[in-house]
Design an enzyme around this catalytic site. Sequence first.
Site, PDB file in Angstrom:
ATOM      1  N   SER A 291       0.811  -1.310  -0.052  1.00 44.96           N
ATOM      2  CA  SER A 291       0.063   0.135   0.097  1.00 44.96           C
ATOM      3  C   SER A 291       0.748   1.144  -0.030  1.00 44.96           C
ATOM      4  O   SER A 291       0.481   2.168  -0.812  1.00 44.96           O
ATOM      5  CB  SER A 291      -0.951  -0.057   1.224  1.00 44.96           C
ATOM      6  OG  SER A 291      -1.260   1.339   1.788  1.00 44.96           O
TER       7      SER A 291
ATOM      8  N   ARG B  87       0.310   4.065  -3.160  1.00 44.20           N
ATOM      9  CA  ARG B  87      -0.136   5.309  -2.975  1.00 44.20           C
ATOM     10  C   ARG B  87       0.542   6.331  -3.804  1.00 44.20           C
ATOM     11  O   ARG B  87       0.220   7.295  -3.970  1.00 44.20           O
ATOM     12  CB  ARG B  87      -0.214   5.818  -1.589  1.00 44.20           C
ATOM     13  CG  ARG B  87      -0.968   4.952  -0.483  1.00 44.20           C
ATOM     14  CD  ARG B  87      -0.641   4.923   0.972  1.00 44.20           C
ATOM     15  NE  ARG B  87      -1.147   4.037   1.620  1.00 44.20           N
ATOM     16  CZ  ARG B  87      -2.180   3.999   2.652  1.00 44.20           C
ATOM     17  NH1 ARG B  87      -2.150   5.180   3.104  1.00 44.20           N
ATOM     18  NH2 ARG B  87      -2.444   3.002   3.390  1.00 44.20           N
TER      19      ARG B  87
ATOM     20  N   TYR C 190       6.596 -26.371 -10.934  1.00 41.38           N
ATOM     21  CA  TYR C 190       7.097 -25.319 -12.015  1.00 41.38           C
ATOM     22  C   TYR C 190       8.230 -26.236 -12.746  1.00 41.38           C
ATOM     23  O   TYR C 190       8.379 -25.987 -13.832  1.00 41.38           O
ATOM     24  CB  TYR C 190       7.178 -24.156 -11.360  1.00 41.38           C
ATOM     25  CG  TYR C 190       7.625 -23.158 -12.525  1.00 41.38           C
ATOM     26  CD1 TYR C 190       6.520 -22.579 -13.284  1.00 41.38           C
ATOM     27  CD2 TYR C 190       8.978 -22.523 -12.812  1.00 41.38           C
ATOM     28  CE1 TYR C 190       7.016 -21.733 -14.204  1.00 41.38           C
ATOM     29  CE2 TYR C 190       9.285 -21.810 -13.590  1.00 41.38           C
ATOM     30  CZ  TYR C 190       8.362 -21.165 -14.486  1.00 41.38           C
ATOM     31  OH  TYR C 190       8.641 -20.484 -15.622  1.00 41.38           O
TER      32      TYR C 190
ATOM     33  N   GLU D 224       7.087  -6.445 -12.646  1.00 39.11           N
ATOM     34  CA  GLU D 224       6.789  -5.549 -14.013  1.00 39.11           C
ATOM     35  C   GLU D 224       6.369  -4.444 -13.472  1.00 39.11           C
ATOM     36  O   GLU D 224       5.187  -3.933 -13.191  1.00 39.11           O
ATOM     37  CB  GLU D 224       5.470  -6.037 -14.804  1.00 39.11           C
ATOM     38  CG  GLU D 224       5.985  -7.496 -15.323  1.00 39.11           C
ATOM     39  CD  GLU D 224       4.721  -8.657 -15.012  1.00 39.11           C
ATOM     40  OE1 GLU D 224       3.824  -8.314 -14.445  1.00 39.11           O
ATOM     41  OE2 GLU D 224       5.192  -9.907 -15.286  1.00 39.11           O
TER      42      GLU D 224
END
Lengths: 235, 317
Positions: free
Chosen positions: A115, A119, A175, A142
């Site tokens: 967060s 922001r 994976y 990314e």
Amino acid sequence: MILNERQILERLLSPDADKRLVITPLLAPEQQFGPSSLDVRLGPDFKVVRTSRLTHLDPLKDPAEIEADVSRYTESIVTQPGEPFVLHPGEFALASTLEFIRLPYDIAARLEGRSTWGRLGLEVHATAGFVDPGFSGALTFELKNSGQVPLPLYAGLRIAQLCFFLLSEPSQLPYQAKRYTKYAGRTGTVGSQYFKDPEYTALRAAARKTAVERQGQETAVSGSFKGSDRSGWDN
Amino acid sequence: MATWDTDWKPVAWDEARRARAIGLACRLDRQLQEAAAAATRAEARLAAALRAEVRAAVFAGQGPEDLFDTLAVLHEQLAYLPRVPLPAGIAGLLKDLLGPAWDGDVVVAGVPQLRWPSLETAPSRPVAVIPLAEAKNPLMWPLVALQGAAVGGYEGRAGALAEALGAALTFARAEALFAADAAAARALWQRGEERLPRPEAGGSGTPWQLVSMLADGVLISGYRRGTEADPGAPIYQQLAVVKDEPAQPAEILTAGWIYWYTRAAAELLALASGAGQDAGDPWGRMRALVDGLDDLLCRSLDVAAIHRFYAAEGAIG
């Protein structure tokens, strides 16, 4: 089920290698653990695209040529400790976690932003936030600055968090064992290997076939033109 | 339990020399591949032809000196291809080893000569060189630091550097001479062995602990000493058990050398001799083995430097 902080800790300390969650280095666990998450840090290497010489990337070229194209159009930047990488508004860059991460076969994870950074407009992944069981290596960020001001980013900052999901039973297709993995075991920032998807093999074959057919038609047209021309000359 | 006898079982010296030559071939191939990626079409064709020659030389079964000579000739052709930037980790390592005063006073350059310059005499100009094919092999980076220490007012640090790097520097010096002066190289190799730290009980907190992580394919930028948390303790006390301590560059490099001599070199030679060919493309696997080790060591040095930076600045308690 999402793991809480004690369950994450238990997996980090598991003496059973098959159950062990590997996340290293953990610089300050007391800062990084949340009630059901673990903050991860930004690594020192970035990849940005130099668009000035780029019209497009043709996925139907030979994979070695695409790899060369991608490499030619991508700039790698490695920052030193205390040196910023500045992400300007609207810019996109690839980066990776400082941490090396290995998930056991019965745990999946999800990468989320924090967060604090959200922001400021920092996005940490465009769409690929899911981490398969058995993944091993550094996770790719990314990065995109969706805010209004440039963001100086320093290696080691906690810009994201991982939450962990317990599978009801271990995956039989982790994976590492998947036949078509492209990013297993990579320790730094890796660009997209999209052109290695097997679908492109079929698309390239189809494109080549079309090109050969077109060439054949053109040759036939040109041959008949030449033929008529020649017959006219002969006459 | 880790002991000297159980953990230090290096390849024989002759095998170490052959592994060195084949490792160089893998690294030259990588350099050519990366140079080709930034090249024009004609340059890329040259690189492709050179790569085929590198591969043919490895499988021709030449001795280490002959293979080195062939590689040296091919390596010189890198002068005609685009330069791949040197890893930033080299500058980082120099800063780490030569102290905070170091701020790029010496030019570090990749060169197309495969033979290392003499490390006995100080360079006449503030330039430290590294053969291009060695640029991504952190095990040889101490030799750049040694050249850096000999110029630019850092002469006094050469001794301290040798002390700090210990076996990692001695092994690098041995490998630099492996083709040019086999007797001197062997003497240095033996001295490196003598300078290796002995494993502590359990191997904890030493390069030996890092070696086991390396064997597991895990980043070796730090140590974790805690193995279990007390469930009755306050939660922050429990969490502190998984706090890592940053490793020093010398520890990472020493672990890399131990791993090379006790595991990777033998695996590389087995692949080169055709053992396990049924498991697929041996050259691809040889490249993957060498690239994987180089990348893991590079990344470990980079990450450890960041870890130490925050630890020194007091940001992580």
